[in-house]
Design a protein around this motif. Structure first.
Motif, short mmCIF file in Angstrom:
data_model
loop_
_atom_site.label_atom_id
_atom_site.label_comp_id
_atom_site.label_asym_id
_atom_site.label_seq_id
_atom_site.Cartn_x
_atom_site.Cartn_y
_atom_site.Cartn_z
N GLU A 190 6.98 -2.31 -8.07
CA GLU A 190 7.76 -1.47 -8.98
C GLU A 190 7.00 -1.23 -10.28
O GLU A 190 7.58 -1.17 -11.37
CB GLU A 190 9.14 -2.08 -9.27
CG GLU A 190 10.03 -2.13 -8.04
CD GLU A 190 11.45 -2.54 -8.37
OE1 GLU A 190 11.73 -2.76 -9.56
OE2 GLU A 190 12.27 -2.61 -7.44
N GLU A 191 5.69 -1.10 -10.18
CA GLU A 191 4.86 -0.78 -11.32
C GLU A 191 4.31 0.62 -11.16
O GLU A 191 4.21 1.15 -10.06
CB GLU A 191 3.70 -1.78 -11.43
CG GLU A 191 4.15 -3.22 -11.63
CD GLU A 191 2.98 -4.18 -11.54
OE1 GLU A 191 1.86 -3.73 -11.24
OE2 GLU A 191 3.19 -5.38 -11.78
N GLN A 192 3.91 1.22 -12.28
CA GLN A 192 3.35 2.57 -12.26
C GLN A 192 2.10 2.58 -11.39
O GLN A 192 1.21 1.74 -11.56
CB GLN A 192 3.02 3.03 -13.68
CG GLN A 192 2.65 4.51 -13.77
CD GLN A 192 3.86 5.41 -13.64
OE1 GLN A 192 4.96 5.03 -14.03
NE2 GLN A 192 3.67 6.60 -13.13
N ARG A 208 7.89 10.11 -11.41
CA ARG A 208 7.25 8.80 -11.50
C ARG A 208 6.72 8.37 -10.13
O ARG A 208 7.32 8.65 -9.10
CB ARG A 208 8.24 7.76 -12.02
CG ARG A 208 8.66 7.92 -13.46
CD ARG A 208 9.60 6.79 -13.85
NE ARG A 208 10.78 6.76 -12.98
CZ ARG A 208 11.44 5.64 -12.67
NH1 ARG A 208 11.02 4.48 -13.14
NH2 ARG A 208 12.51 5.69 -11.90
N LYS A 209 5.59 7.65 -10.16
CA LYS A 209 5.01 7.10 -8.94
C LYS A 209 4.89 5.60 -9.13
O LYS A 209 4.15 5.12 -10.00
CB LYS A 209 3.66 7.73 -8.64
CG LYS A 209 3.74 9.22 -8.33
CD LYS A 209 2.39 9.80 -7.96
CE LYS A 209 2.51 11.28 -7.66
NZ LYS A 209 1.21 11.88 -7.27
N LEU A 210 5.62 4.83 -8.32
CA LEU A 210 5.68 3.39 -8.46
C LEU A 210 5.23 2.73 -7.17
O LEU A 210 5.50 3.21 -6.08
CB LEU A 210 7.11 2.94 -8.79
CG LEU A 210 7.79 3.58 -10.00
CD1 LEU A 210 9.22 3.09 -10.10
CD2 LEU A 210 7.02 3.27 -11.28
N TRP A 211 4.55 1.59 -7.33
CA TRP A 211 4.23 0.80 -6.16
C TRP A 211 5.54 0.27 -5.56
O TRP A 211 6.38 -0.26 -6.28
CB TRP A 211 3.34 -0.38 -6.54
CG TRP A 211 1.95 0.02 -6.95
CD1 TRP A 211 1.44 0.05 -8.21
CD2 TRP A 211 0.90 0.44 -6.07
NE1 TRP A 211 0.14 0.46 -8.19
CE2 TRP A 211 -0.23 0.72 -6.89
CE3 TRP A 211 0.80 0.62 -4.69
CZ2 TRP A 211 -1.44 1.15 -6.38
CZ3 TRP A 211 -0.41 1.06 -4.18
CH2 TRP A 211 -1.52 1.32 -5.00
N ASN A 213 0.81 -1.22 0.00
CA ASN A 213 0.00 0.00 0.00
C ASN A 213 0.85 1.27 0.00
O ASN A 213 0.34 2.34 0.30
CB ASN A 213 -0.92 0.01 1.22
CG ASN A 213 -1.89 -1.15 1.21
OD1 ASN A 213 -2.54 -1.42 0.21
ND2 ASN A 213 -1.98 -1.85 2.33
N VAL A 214 2.13 1.15 -0.32
CA VAL A 214 3.02 2.31 -0.32
C VAL A 214 3.40 2.64 -1.76
O VAL A 214 3.86 1.77 -2.51
CB VAL A 214 4.29 2.05 0.51
CG1 VAL A 214 5.26 3.22 0.39
CG2 VAL A 214 3.92 1.81 1.97
N ILE A 215 3.18 3.90 -2.12
CA ILE A 215 3.57 4.41 -3.43
C ILE A 215 4.80 5.29 -3.25
O ILE A 215 4.81 6.18 -2.39
CB ILE A 215 2.44 5.25 -4.06
CG1 ILE A 215 1.20 4.37 -4.29
CG2 ILE A 215 2.89 5.89 -5.38
CD1 ILE A 215 -0.03 5.17 -4.66
#
Length: 416
Positions: free
Chosen positions: A85-87, A78-81, A69-71
């Motif tokens: 490590e996905e957008q 860029r904002k990745l999980w 649950n951390v972005i």
């Protein structure tokens, strides 16, 4: 619930420490950071404390929200999980997302979710601050010329000098690294004092900070500076302003009791003694509770902030306020801060507000509508209180918020 954590990356990491427990914790944070962000650079010319604070922020976010649950918001936008490590989806920007970590200037100025940060940075307009700062304070500017002289700054200087103040602090309001201490003890009169003051502050401030407002204060000797994190108008954790300390130095107490008498004394080559001062911290907590209640009444739209306090002549005073996200952690319990932020957001979730029209009279700082618009003016200096010295010519006017006492430059509707 989600957490969005800003990560700056490319941090130097030092895992060595004479205390085996601390060394092991540094190694754990190093591995955590390498797993979710990147391998720390290992550079020797960086600030290891900055890396440890950023790693502690990451650790707290994962502990409180869970890795799924951390972005992670990177410096390139860029904002990745963190886990995958996905957008991350853009929809996560607005609802059910707690903002954590140091924020870039653009976000601080424009993100509606960070309004409380902007309001904390306007502490100098607060009656609670001016009544409890323990020193004379004036808000002024160098960008107000009359006959080749900045009239507003001269007015504030004259009030301070005339009251017997011979050591002054000039501080840039927004760019907080703009800071000068001016010693006028050997000047013969106000005219000579003004020339000395201008020579030591004017060129540096105008070159570095343009027409930014200046906070002009009486210099006072501060002892045992201390930082308190306030979330939801409640005190959560605190620690001495010991520059080399991070949450790894926390002694297990929510309000750390290890202090240093003078903050500027620290020298890595000649470390002055740290002191255990539980009685001072108890006094700070009692003072902090009173101030939090006062700020709640004065600024209900400012639930989160960092309150810096100190001792001046035996009395507790407010040093300043700062936004919670960009403030240094020292030896506080940062996990407790993130937990408190999550509880607050769960009870009072953020919901985006409708866009404000350009000609609205809504305050850009606190969002209140109790405002008036006036043409440029300058008020007389009042000893012991901030002075709102407005500047500008032509079509420019100023919005004065009667709720938070902030002033914003606006365009006169008659010339829009």
């Amino acid at each position: 619930m989600l957490a969005e954590l800003s990560m700056r990356g490319d941090r130097p990491c030092g895992t060595e420490h004479p205390d085996a427990t601390v060394a092991a914790e540094r190694l754990r944070l190093h591995q955590l950071y390498a797993t979710y962000v990147e391998e720390p650079s290992g550079a020797l010319n960086g600030d290891v404390e900055e890396f440890l604070e950023e790693a502690c922020r990451l650790d707290a976010a994962i502990q409180v929200f869970g890795e799924n649950n951390v972005i992670l918001k990177r410096t390139d936008g860029r904002k990745l999980w963190a886990k995958r490590e996905e957008q991350a989806p853009l929809s996560a920007e607005l609802e059910d997302c707690v903002i954590l970590g140091g924020q870039m200037d653009t976000a601080l100025r424009t993100d509606p979710r960070l309004a409380t940060e902007r309001l904390a940075d306007k502490y100098m307009f607060s009656k609670t601050f001016t009544q409890n700062s323990g020193r004379k304070t004036y808000l002024t500017t160098f960008d107000d010329y009359h006959d080749d002289e900045p009239k507003a700054a001269r007015s504030a200087f004259k009030a301070l000098y005339g009251s017997g103040v011979r050591r002054m602090v000039a501080k840039a309001v927004v760019a907080k690294q703009g800071f000068r201490v001016v010693d006028l003890t050997h000047t013969r009169d106000e005219a000579e004092g003004w020339q000395t003051f201008v020579s030591e502050t004017f060129e540096g401030f105008t070159h570095s900070h343009g027409d930014e407002s200046i906070l002009l204060q009486e210099w006072v000797e501060m002892e045992y500076e201390y930082r308190i994190f306030v979330v939801g108008h409640e005190l959560v954790t605190g620690a001495g302003s010991v520059v080399e300390h991070t949450p790894l130095d926390n002694n297990g107490l929510a309000f750390n009791t290890t202090l240093r008498r003078h903050r500027i004394d620290y020298d890595p080559c000649a470390d002055p003694a740290l002191e255990e001062q539980p009685e001072v911290v108890t006094r700070y907590r009692e003072f902090g509770e009173r101030m939090a209640n006062a700020f709640r009444a004065e600024r209900p739209n400012m639930p989160h902030y960092v309150l810096d306090v100190a001792t001046v002549n035996g009395e507790t005073v407010i040093v300043e306020l700062n936004g919670l996200r960009n403030s240094g952690l020292f030896a506080t319990d940062h996990v407790a801060v993130v937990k408190a932020l999550r509880r607050f957001e769960e009870e009072q979730p953020y919901r985006p507000q409708p866009a404000v029209k350009a000609d609205s009279k809504q305050c850009t700082v606190c969002g209140g509508s109790n405002t008036d618009v006036s043409f440029p003016l300058a008020t007389a200096a009042r000893p012991g209180a901030p002075v709102i010295l407005l500047k500008g010519t032509g079509p420019n006017a100023f919005m004065n918020c009667l709720d938070c006492e902030s002033v914003a430059k606006v365009i006169d509707p008659l010339h829009d």
